[in-house]
Motif scaffolding. Structure first.
Motif, short mmCIF file in Angstrom:
data_model
loop_
_atom_site.label_atom_id
_atom_site.label_comp_id
_atom_site.label_asym_id
_atom_site.label_seq_id
_atom_site.Cartn_x
_atom_site.Cartn_y
_atom_site.Cartn_z
N ASP A 186 17.03 41.61 -19.70
CA ASP A 186 18.43 41.61 -20.17
C ASP A 186 18.67 41.00 -21.33
O ASP A 186 18.21 39.83 -21.61
N VAL A 187 19.45 41.61 -21.97
CA VAL A 187 19.99 40.83 -23.30
C VAL A 187 21.63 41.02 -23.25
O VAL A 187 21.96 42.03 -22.92
N GLU A 188 22.31 39.80 -23.19
CA GLU A 188 23.75 40.10 -23.35
C GLU A 188 24.31 39.28 -24.62
O GLU A 188 23.77 38.09 -25.06
N HIS A 189 25.20 40.03 -25.30
CA HIS A 189 25.84 39.54 -26.39
C HIS A 189 27.13 38.99 -26.04
O HIS A 189 27.64 39.38 -25.21
N VAL A 190 27.32 37.64 -26.84
CA VAL A 190 28.49 37.02 -26.44
C VAL A 190 29.08 36.70 -27.84
O VAL A 190 28.40 36.82 -28.75
N GLU A 191 30.52 36.37 -28.04
CA GLU A 191 31.14 36.33 -28.87
C GLU A 191 30.81 34.86 -29.88
O GLU A 191 30.46 34.57 -30.90
N ASN A 192 30.67 33.91 -28.97
CA ASN A 192 30.69 32.32 -29.67
C ASN A 192 30.05 31.51 -28.25
O ASN A 192 29.84 31.92 -27.26
N GLU A 193 29.93 30.35 -28.95
CA GLU A 193 29.55 29.02 -28.06
C GLU A 193 30.11 29.02 -26.68
O GLU A 193 29.68 28.86 -25.74
N PRO A 194 31.59 28.79 -26.84
CA PRO A 194 31.94 28.39 -25.47
C PRO A 194 31.99 29.73 -24.84
O PRO A 194 31.85 29.43 -23.46
N GLU A 195 31.79 31.08 -25.17
CA GLU A 195 31.84 32.18 -24.28
C GLU A 195 30.45 32.25 -23.69
O GLU A 195 30.13 32.59 -22.53
N LYS A 196 29.45 31.64 -24.57
CA LYS A 196 28.07 31.76 -23.83
C LYS A 196 28.11 30.69 -22.91
O LYS A 196 27.37 31.07 -21.72
N GLN A 197 28.66 29.40 -22.98
CA GLN A 197 28.57 28.46 -21.84
C GLN A 197 29.17 29.10 -20.84
O GLN A 197 28.86 28.69 -19.54
N GLU A 198 30.38 29.70 -20.98
CA GLU A 198 31.07 30.39 -19.55
C GLU A 198 30.16 31.50 -19.13
O GLU A 198 30.07 31.43 -17.71
N ARG A 199 29.46 32.39 -19.65
CA ARG A 199 28.77 33.33 -19.04
C ARG A 199 27.49 32.69 -18.38
O ARG A 199 27.14 33.22 -17.34
N LEU A 200 26.85 31.78 -19.00
CA LEU A 200 25.65 30.82 -18.61
C LEU A 200 26.37 30.30 -17.21
O LEU A 200 25.46 30.40 -15.97
N THR A 201 27.32 29.48 -17.07
CA THR A 201 27.95 28.96 -15.90
C THR A 201 28.23 29.92 -14.88
O THR A 201 27.76 29.91 -13.66
N GLN A 202 28.65 31.34 -15.24
CA GLN A 202 28.79 32.12 -14.42
C GLN A 202 27.77 32.80 -13.54
O GLN A 202 27.43 33.04 -12.40
N LEU A 203 26.69 33.12 -14.54
CA LEU A 203 25.27 33.61 -14.09
C LEU A 203 24.64 32.65 -12.96
O LEU A 203 24.27 33.18 -12.01
N VAL A 204 24.68 31.30 -13.44
CA VAL A 204 23.90 30.27 -12.57
C VAL A 204 24.95 30.22 -11.22
O VAL A 204 24.42 30.29 -10.06
N GLY A 205 26.08 30.31 -11.39
CA GLY A 205 26.96 30.39 -10.17
C GLY A 205 26.66 31.54 -9.10
O GLY A 205 26.98 31.37 -8.00
N GLN A 206 26.52 32.64 -9.65
CA GLN A 206 26.07 33.70 -9.03
C GLN A 206 24.72 34.08 -8.41
O GLN A 206 24.84 34.58 -7.48
N MET A 207 23.78 33.81 -9.36
CA MET A 207 22.53 34.29 -8.77
C MET A 207 21.73 33.61 -7.94
O MET A 207 21.94 32.10 -7.87
N GLN A 208 20.79 34.25 -7.46
CA GLN A 208 19.95 33.22 -6.36
C GLN A 208 18.91 32.60 -7.15
O GLN A 208 18.16 33.03 -8.24
N GLY A 209 18.53 31.49 -7.04
CA GLY A 209 17.83 30.42 -7.49
C GLY A 209 16.53 30.65 -7.01
O GLY A 209 16.27 31.48 -5.91
N PRO A 210 15.45 30.05 -7.24
CA PRO A 210 15.47 29.01 -8.39
C PRO A 210 15.40 29.68 -9.78
O PRO A 210 14.75 30.71 -9.75
#
Lengths: 347, 473
Positions: B206-230
């Motif tokens: 999967d490749v995801e384009h984001v607008e800028n650094e804050p949006e990237k942080q936000e998307r990362l947080t969202q993904l980590v919050g949603q996904m099954q670890g580890p």
């Protein structure tokens, strides 16, 4: 080290030199560093952060300055607490090591490594695990622990180790015992890192390290006092705070020889012999150093006449020229150490 | 007459069958053929030289680029029952090094960094040994790192000649045709190539384009919050790995720790073991993390920064899904992200003008500057100014090409897997819905079964210390 850690090492009256604190931590034991370490009551820091980069305290000092917690002395390197800094220091419940008075008698870092690995080895042994990843340590620690383990291995080893560790940790504050235990690695317990514990306990990682060293000292001290499994493992990490070479010079002095004779016999420069003696004077208790042989009553009287006021303000070059001609800097410094050790109040 | 390979396998490791590539590599080596084994992460490359060492006399000398990993490797040898193993590198203390050198002839497996082996005194000692096998681990580093960071890797060919061309095993997880040729050329060998596909069908790309650094942080947080670890999140900077670990932990409640080469070995050990023991959900790591991590159930690998080349990318996403279960590799990209690898690449690269001035008056320069140290290294080894200039410009072209390839992947509109495998000169299977999601399409995490099932227990906390101590013993 963070700003909070540096804050805890400063004083409201005494200007302290950042470089001295840094050199103590890095174990750069020049006589000047040791002397001022003694004056600051910070000698327990010697060698606690050997890998600290040069200048590592500059950033924390800048931060304290920006927050108005410190004032700078004659040179930018000398700092002391401002009233705001003093208030901040008083407000924080910064950890005060309980056992620091004896830290210089133990190679704390080596003892720490040995205890951590020994706990892991015994814990895995207690659970009959043969294959596991050992903590990464230096070869000397690995060999010492391996030799020790084969000597003490028995059915009761883990029980005995548990009992003596528990007994030692009970001598310490509950929070310290918790930290020391949480840092252990063993069977199905990887252990927490200092960083993780710091976050959880809302302390700095350096405080966590100080707490752990308290644990190490307590465990080592108890193992020395009575026979238990760890006794043999830790026997060889006790040491004199004074270097071997300085000990030899001191011993020669005890045989009643003059500085020049000692220097000639030991093939060292007289200046080196003097440094040895100063080092020993600073690091040993007062009754273990022959002050009376070196500082004659006349000498003391003459110094006492001109050296008044706080010890930190005494300056060799401010003494009358005649006195300087008579007594080298060595005697001046030794007199100051003697006064410091006697607990002469800084008038 | 040697016993059959499978008999040794059974005896030493208790396995009945080899994993693909292992037997072929061993057979080639036993026929006296230098071998380049290109086997994916987790394929059991270590077993090849372990078993060779078991079956043949002489010392197996393993050249490995990652200092922090070497002690792990020695530990793993011990775990596998090979007691006579040791490592020498710049982190080895003087007394320990002396101790090892005194018993050099006794070791069955010796791990060494390239810079250590390049020292004349060390090389002289190694020449005295009876070498059964020379192993170049992470052989792609010859190409990836050589001219920029590890000039000693370039000497390996010459060193190999000085050691009388011992039988050599080159190991890597990822190498396209160009890299393979370059490895062989640098090592002055014509190896037999044993290669398995780098494709990992169970890793969704999967490749995801984001607008800028804050949006990237936000998307990362969202993904980590949603996904099954580890899961593992890779960064190019230690500081950012550390900071993000903290903020992820606070914002998602997941158990997160940072892992990088700046940590003490004790902390690295603990973080690794916590992760293995499922006491951590996410590791925020730099490239220092990974090699040597045996964790089969990593469900996702996220790249926060653009990797400099496909080889590193393939290595790092290869940590996911080693158990064969559905996993995902996500690359977060904001336009301009390519500046970071470009800058990192140029940091050590001196300009042609500097090279010229240096060669004219070397004594006028300080070797504390990394770029100058590199020039000094080349000059001491008799490489001419012209050759050095050529070396750097060729290297730069390669870097740019590798980065362009990464960017093409990021911008790939149809099939990421096709794009990826093509870089390794491989054919890809027909594109399907469960294969990948190029930029603009989002992966259906629920469909892939990658959404978190239940909240995990909080971080292993400091409970009653007496109970904890009791559990230890």
């Amino acid at each position: 080290m963070e700003a909070a850690d540096l804050l805890a090492l400063l004083d409201q009256q005494q200007f302290r030199r950042l470089r001295v604190i840094e050199n103590l931590l890095r174990e750069r034991k020049t006589v000047s560093t040791l002397y001022w370490g003694q004056r600051y009551h910070l000698l327990y820091l010697v060698g606690l952060a050997k890998k600290l980069p040069r200048g590592a305290l500059d950033a924390p000092a800048r931060e304290l300055q920006q927050r108005g917690f410190i004032t700078v002395g004659e040179t930018p390197d000398q700092i002391r607490l401002s009233p705001a800094g003093q208030a901040a220091q008083a407000q924080t419940r910064y950890y005060q090591p309980q056992t620091q008075a004896t830290w210089s008698q133990l190679d704390l870092m080596a003892a720490r490594q040995r205890i951590l690995l020994a706990v892991q080895v015994v814990s895995q042994y207690a659970h009959s695990t043969k294959r596991y990843y050992p903590l990464t340590t230096d070869l000397e620690t690995r060999q010492a622990v391996r030799r020790w383990f084969y000597q003490v291995k028995s059915a009761r080893l883990s029980e005995q180790t548990f009992v003596s560790l528990q007994k030692s940790l009970e001598q310490l504050p509950e929070a310290t015992a918790s930290v020391v235990t949480a840092l252990f690695t063993g069977y199905q317990q990887p252990g927490l890192t200092a960083e993780q514990l710091a976050r959880e306990q809302q302390r700095t990682p350096w405080e966590i390290t100080l707490m752990q060293l308290d644990g190490v000292m307590q465990i080592a001290g108890d193992a020395q006092a009575e026979d238990q499994p760890l006794t043999r493992l830790l026997r060889s990490v006790w040491r004199s705070p004074v270097t071997r070479s300085a000990q030899q010079t001191l011993a020669a002095m005890g045989q009643g020889r003059s500085l020049e004779q000692i220097a000639a016999a030991r093939r060292i420069k007289p200046s080196t012999a003097r440094e040895h003696l100063l080092e020993a004077a600073i690091l040993l208790p007062r009754d273990q150093f022959p002050y009376d042989w070196i500082l004659t009553p006349t000498m003391r009287q003459e110094f006492a006449n001109v050296l008044t006021g706080p010890i930190d303000d005494w300056q060799y070059t401010a003494m009358p020229q005649a006195l300087q001609d008579r007594y080298a800097f060595f005697y001046f410094r030794l007199y100051a150490i003697w006064c410091d050790k006697r607990g002469v109040e800084d008038a | 007459m040697l016993e059959p390979l499978t008999t040794s396998l059974e005896k030493v490791f208790g396995f009945n069958t080899f994993r693909s590539g292992q037997a072929a590599a061993l057979t080639a080596l036993e026929a006296g053929q230098d071998t380049l084994a290109v086997l994916p992460t987790g394929a059991g490359k270590t077993l090849i030289y372990q078993l060779y060492g078991y079956r043949h006399p002489g010392c197996v000398l393993i050249i490995s680029p990652l200092l922090s990993l070497m002690n792990d490797q020695v530990n793993r040898m011990h775990m596998a029952g090979f007691r006579r193993a040791a490592a020498i590198n710049s982190l080895t203390s003087y007394s320990e090094r002396q101790e090892i050198l005194r018993h050099l002839g006794d070791y069955q497996f010796l791990f060494m960094s390239p810079e250590m082996l390049a020292q004349p005194q060390m090389l002289a000692q190694i020449k005295q040994l009876q070498l059964g096998l020379l192993v170049i681990d992470e052989a792609h580093c010859i190409v990836q790192w050589g001219p920029d960071f590890r000039p000693e890797y370039l000497l390996l060919g010459a060193i190999r000649s000085q050691l009388q061309q011992p039988l050599t095993l080159m190991l890597t997880a990822t190498a396209g045709q160009t890299t393979r040729q370059e490895i062989a050329k640098q090592l002055r060998s014509q190896p037999q190539i044993v290669a398995e596909s780098v494709d990992r069908p169970n890793i969704f790309l999967d490749v995801e384009h984001v607008e800028n650094e804050p949006e990237k942080q936000e998307r990362l947080t969202q993904l980590v919050g949603q996904m099954q670890g580890p899961g593992v999140v890779y960064f190019s900077s230690k500081q950012q790995a550390t900071d993000t670990a903290l903020s992820l932990q606070q914002q998602t409640g997941a158990r997160v720790a940072a892992y990088h080469a700046g940590l003490s070995s004790e902390d690295r050990f603990k973080i690794q073991q916590q992760f293995m023991a499922d006491q951590l959900d996410v590791i925020c790591a730099t490239s220092a993390f990974g090699m040597g991590i045996d964790k089969n159930d990593v469900r996702y690998v996220i790249h926060y920064h653009l990797p400099a080349d496909f080889e590193s990318y393939a290595q790092e996403i290869g940590r996911a899904g080693r158990d064969g279960q559905q996993s995902i590799a996500i690359l977060l990209y904001a336009s301009g992200d390519e500046q970071l690898p470009l800058m990192l690449g140029q940091a050590n690269r001196p300009e042609a003008e500097t090279i010229h001035r240096y060669y004219a008056r070397p004594q006028a320069f300080s070797e504390e500057d990394a770029a100058i140290a590199l020039l000094a290294f080349y000059r001491r080894h008799g490489i001419s100014e012209a050759a050095v200039i050529q070396l750097f410009s060729r290297r730069e072209r390669e870097r740019n090409r590798a980065l362009a390839q990464m960017l093409a992947y990021v911008r790939e509109p149809h099939c990421l897997r096709h794009n990826w495998l093509q870089a390794f000169d491989e054919q890809s299977p027909e594109h399907q819905a469960d294969c990948c999601a190029p930029a603009g399409m989002s992966p259906d995490l629920a469909q892939l079964g990658l959404l978190a099932k239940a909240k995990t227990a909080p971080v292993d906390s400091v409970d009653d210390w007496r109970a904890r101590l009791h559990r230890l013993f």
